[in-house]
Structure formats: structure tokens, C-alpha cells
Design an enzyme around this catalytic site. Structure first.
Site, PDB file in Angstrom:
ATOM      1  N   THR A  67      39.096  10.870 -33.933  1.00 17.57           N
ATOM      2  CA  THR A  67      38.273  12.074 -33.788  1.00 17.57           C
ATOM      3  C   THR A  67      39.164  13.223 -33.326  1.00 17.57           C
ATOM      4  OG1 THR A  67      37.688  11.492 -31.504  1.00 17.57           O
ATOM      5  CG2 THR A  67      36.178  10.791 -33.246  1.00 17.57           C
ATOM      6  N   LYS A 105      42.387   0.601 -34.250  1.00 17.35           N
ATOM      7  CA  LYS A 105      41.029   0.832 -34.750  1.00 17.35           C
ATOM      8  C   LYS A 105      40.944   0.967 -36.273  1.00 17.35           C
ATOM      9  CE  LYS A 105      38.898   2.474 -30.498  1.00 17.35           C
ATOM     10  NZ  LYS A 105      39.976   2.190 -29.557  1.00 17.35           N
ATOM     11  N   PHE A 117      32.616   8.216 -23.846  1.00 24.08           N
ATOM     12  CA  PHE A 117      31.613   9.257 -23.616  1.00 24.08           C
ATOM     13  C   PHE A 117      31.330   9.345 -22.117  1.00 24.08           C
ATOM     14  CE2 PHE A 117      29.196   9.159 -27.952  1.00 24.08           C
ATOM     15  CZ  PHE A 117      30.282   9.764 -28.551  1.00 24.08           C
ATOM     16  N   GLU A 177      44.347  12.509 -25.803  1.00 22.02           N
ATOM     17  CA  GLU A 177      45.190  11.357 -25.480  1.00 22.02           C
ATOM     18  C   GLU A 177      46.668  11.675 -25.657  1.00 22.02           C
ATOM     19  OE1 GLU A 177      45.242   6.519 -26.026  1.00 22.02           O
ATOM     20  OE2 GLU A 177      44.174   7.725 -27.517  1.00 22.02           O
ATOM     21  N   HIS A 233      43.703   4.601 -27.379  1.00 23.61           N
ATOM     22  CA  HIS A 233      42.269   4.623 -27.653  1.00 23.61           C
ATOM     23  C   HIS A 233      42.092   5.012 -29.125  1.00 23.61           C
ATOM     24  CE1 HIS A 233      38.051   4.766 -26.985  1.00 23.61           C
ATOM     25  NE2 HIS A 233      37.951   6.051 -27.201  1.00 23.61           N
ATOM     26  N   CYS A 270      32.426   3.409 -24.443  1.00 23.63           N
ATOM     27  CA  CYS A 270      33.514   2.742 -25.177  1.00 23.63           C
ATOM     28  C   CYS A 270      34.614   2.207 -24.272  1.00 23.63           C
ATOM     29  CB  CYS A 270      34.096   3.699 -26.213  1.00 23.63           C
ATOM     30  SG  CYS A 270      32.853   4.274 -27.389  1.00 23.63           S
ATOM     31  N   HIS A 308      36.173   0.729 -34.647  1.00 18.75           N
ATOM     32  CA  HIS A 308      35.926   1.038 -33.235  1.00 18.75           C
ATOM     33  C   HIS A 308      34.764   0.158 -32.795  1.00 18.75           C
ATOM     34  CE1 HIS A 308      35.383   2.725 -29.452  1.00 18.75           C
ATOM     35  NE2 HIS A 308      35.271   4.009 -29.730  1.00 18.75           N
ATOM     36  N   THR A 364      30.083  14.101 -24.197  1.00 19.72           N
ATOM     37  CA  THR A 364      30.789  13.344 -25.235  1.00 19.72           C
ATOM     38  C   THR A 364      32.243  13.758 -25.418  1.00 19.72           C
ATOM     39  OG1 THR A 364      30.001  14.877 -26.948  1.00 19.72           O
ATOM     40  CG2 THR A 364      28.664  12.915 -26.537  1.00 19.72           C
TER      41      THR A 364
END
Length: 397
Positions: free
Chosen positions: A291, A317, A385, A298, A287, A162, A322, A254
Site C-alpha cells: 500500500t 506477502k 490499523f 516502513e 510488513h 494486522c 496478507h 488506518t
């Protein structure tokens, strides 16, 4: 160090078919581009899909033939590139086609081609007559860009999950500074294929409701698709790439480092390369995937970099989805528009219920855009990831 400038962006995603439409969606919090998509197994998820009317089949006076130009990834790339055709043609005239490079960031541009061909094989017993195996390779869309404009310079495909879109921009800058290129078409593109959507669903990373970054109620991502490209050049223009920082967590396939130290390293490197004080940054495009682990890491990273004076932040997003390999390039384009237009900052769309497990961030709300504060430097973050972290700092000249 040679300065690198970014042309106006050419782009498309569910939130806009050009830079002006996307910017308007971002500063108004318009989420109308996010629609419900149903998988073959019956599961339904919000996704940011581009309406087919916006990406008609590509009509080109040369091969590759209809099979390739009818794929969604090529349609999307072509729609974005046509918006910066004048910039590309001027560069070719100035430098020659051997000094123009291509750097494309993408996560999955091959499975669509494979599924497209195998569907016909299952229905008719033969593959499309103009199908070639290389059409589904990771490198083909980048080769297509070079072929479209007759370019003979270096052609790179960057696959850092990503973070691919911003990795491609950083690589493009390196090609110019090293002397291999005089200008580079750089950016990212990805589509929401069934394969990708099912894969993220299997990872339990996809939310069945609108993504809710930074909220204690966040459940995961909403996938999207799109493309964004810039022409990078050392000739002075309005927006400069001030700094780009990378880091590798080497922590988990991940999951990010929980304390945010990996993302913080990338942000600090970008600021150091830009030779600015962190307090000069007026806006950070997060970002912000929605999640559990990414948002938390972050937030800790921002606290580490900026201390008590974190600039205004938002995730775009929830508005565009995303878009994976295209995300960083699209979000850089949003920052480009913030600097160029000065009409306000992108709204952070969420339920407003803060997660007390990480530092509070000064998110942009709608009133922020009624009286815009002048912004001269922006940062955008992409954390992927494999622990690949990239931050870019861009500024108005």
C-alpha cells in the site's frame, strides 16, 4: 530477564502446508498459491487461499460438534497445531495442563461462523442444531485450542489488527516471564471471508493485480489466510525470542505516521530489549503490504533505525498474501526457518521499479539464495490499523 525460546512452528497458508514447504516457496519466489477470487458482485482479486484438500473437516472425539469443526478457521488452526502436538504434549507432561497458556492473534474469526449459520437459516428457516452464538465470538478459536489439548491455563485472544500474530507471541512471553505460565501456545490465524475481502475493497486497499511492495506502481494488498503457532518455553532450544517492541501511533484509524516514527519506535524497542547492535541483524522481514502509505512509512522507519547500513529486506506477502492476524506469526516462522536452515533469504517479489519518494532498501533477489550468507539474527515487522506497531527480534542460539 527470563529467556524465551520458540519451538519449531506449526503452520499452513497458500504457500505451504508446513514450515518446509513455506520456506521453499519464500526462497524461490514461488507465487503459485495466489489465485483469483471473484466476489458475489463480480469483482475479481488475487487472494492467497488454502486448497480445501489441505484442510479436511476436523475429526475429534469430543464436542463441540460438526458445526464448529467444519468452519474454515478451526480446520486451519487444527492443521497447524497438529504439527507441534509433540512439543505441546511434552510441555503438558513436564508442567501440567494448568501451567500451559494460549495466546491467539486474529482479526476476523467470527464472521465466517455467522455467515455459515445464517446461510442455513435462510435456506431452511432454522439455525444448525449444534450452533451456538459463542461459536462466532472472537475468543472461541482460542478456547478451542485449550479444549483440544485439555489446557487449564490462561487463554487470551489478541486483536491488534494486522499485528495480532506477533502481539500474541509477545503476550505469551510475558505470561511466562510473569510466572503465570511455564509454556504458551502462541500465534495467529485468519481466513479470507467474503466480509473481510469486501471490507478491504471498500477501503480501496485491495489490489486487483499481484501486490507489488516498495514499487512506485504498487496498488494495494492481496489478502491471504493461514495460521502459525509456536510453543513458547523457557527451556533452551535452537531459536530464541531476543526482543519484542511495541508502539502506538495514535495518529489515524488506518494510516501510519507518514515519517515512520511509530514503526521506528517499535523496532528500536525490540533491539533494545534484545541487547544487540542493530548491525547484528542480518535480515528484516518487512510488513511490506504494497500500500502507498505503509511501504513509505516502513522505509523511513528502517532508515531511522539502521541509517546507511540497512540489512537485507523482503516482503513475503506477494507469496502468501496478507494473512491479517496470522501474518506476523507466519512471518516469524519464515525467519525461524532462515535461522534454522541457513539455505537463503526470502525473495522480494516485485517489478523492480523503485519509488523515489522514500529511501532505497536492499531487497533480496533470487541470486541472493545461490550463495547464502550465514544469518544469526532476524527481525520481523507488523504494523497495523489503529497505529499498532510490533517488531520481533529472534536469533539462533
Amino acid at each position: 530477564m527470563k529467556k524465551i525460546y520458540l519451538s519449531e512452528p506449526g503452520l499452513i497458508c497458500c504457500a505451504g502446508s508446513n514450515k518446509d514447504e513455506l520456506y521453499k516457496s519464500c526462497i524461490t519466489g514461488n507465487k503459485n498459491g495466489i489465485i483469483i477470487r471473484e466476489l458475489a458482485a463480480g469483482e475479481k482479486f488475487p487472494t492467497g487461499q488454502i486448497p480445501c484438500r489441505e484442510i479436511p473437516p476436523v475429526k475429534l472425539p469430543f464436542q463441540p460438534a460438526s458445526y464448529t469443526t467444519d468452519t474454515r478457521i478451526i480446520r486451519i488452526i487444527d492443521k497447524a497445531l497438529e504439527q507441534i502436538r509433540p512439543n505441546i504434549e511434552k510441555a503438558i507432561a513436564a508442567y501440567g495442563n494448568e501451567k500451559i497458556g494460549v495466546c491467539l492473534g486474529s482479526c476476523d474469526n467470527g464472521s465466517e461462523g455467522s455467515l455459515f449459520a445464517h446461510k442455513e437459516f435462510l435456506e431452511k428457516g432454522v439455525f444448525p442444531k449444534d450452533y451456538r452464538l459463542n461459536f462466532q465470538s472472537a475468543s472461541f478459536p482460542a478456547e478451542y485450542i485449550a479444549y483440544k489439548f485439555g489446557l487449564k491455563g490462561p487463554v487470551f485472544t489478541v486483536a491488534t489488527a494486522c499485528a495480532s500474530g506477533v502481539s500474541a507471541i509477545k503476550r505469551g512471553a510475558q505470561l511466562i516471564r510473569s510466572g503465570f505460565c511455564s509454556a504458551v501456545i502462541a500465534g495467529g490465524a485468519d481466513v479470507v471471508s467474503e466480509t473481510v475481502l469486501m471490507g478491504f475493497h471498500a477501503l480501496e486497499a485491495v489490489s486487483n493485480s499481484p501486490t507489488n511492495p516498495l514499487s512506485k506502481n504498487r496498488k494495494g494488498i492481496n489478502l491471504g489466510e493461514g495460521a502459525a503457532f509456536f510453543l513458547l518455553d523457557s527451556k533452551e532450544s535452537d531459536i530464541e525470542l531476543l526482543g519484542a517492541g511495541e508502539s502506538a501511533d495514535a495518529y489515524h484509524m488506518t494510516a501510519p505516521v507518514p515519517d515512520g516514527s511509530g514503526p521506528a519506535k517499535a523496532m528500536k524497542k525490540a533491539i533494545m530489549e534484545a541487547k544487540i547492535d542493530p548491525l547484528q541483524i542480518g535480515y528484516v522481514n518487512l510488513h511490506g503490504t504494497g500500500t502507498d502509505l505503509n511501504d513509505k512509512a516502513e522505509a523511513f522507519a528502517l532508515k531511522s533505525v539502521f541509517g546507511e547500513k540497512i540489512p537485507k529486506v523482503s516482503s513475503t506477502k506477494p507469496i502468501m498474501g496478507h494473512t491479517l492476524g496470522a501474518a506476523g506469526a507466519l512471518e516469524t516462522a519464515v525467519c525461524w526457518m532462515v535461522l534454522k536452515e541457513q539455505k537463503g533469504l526470502p525473495v522480494h517479489c516485485w517489478d523492480g521499479e523503485r519509488d523515489e519518494e522514500f529511501p532505497s532498501l536492499p531487497v533480496v533477489s533470487l541470486p541472493e539464495n545461490e550463495q547464502p550468507v550465514p544469518i544469526s539474527i532476524c527481525m520481523t515487522n507488523s504494523f497495523a490499523f489503529g497505529g499498532c506497531n510490533v517488531s520481533l527480534v529472534i536469533g539462533s542460539t
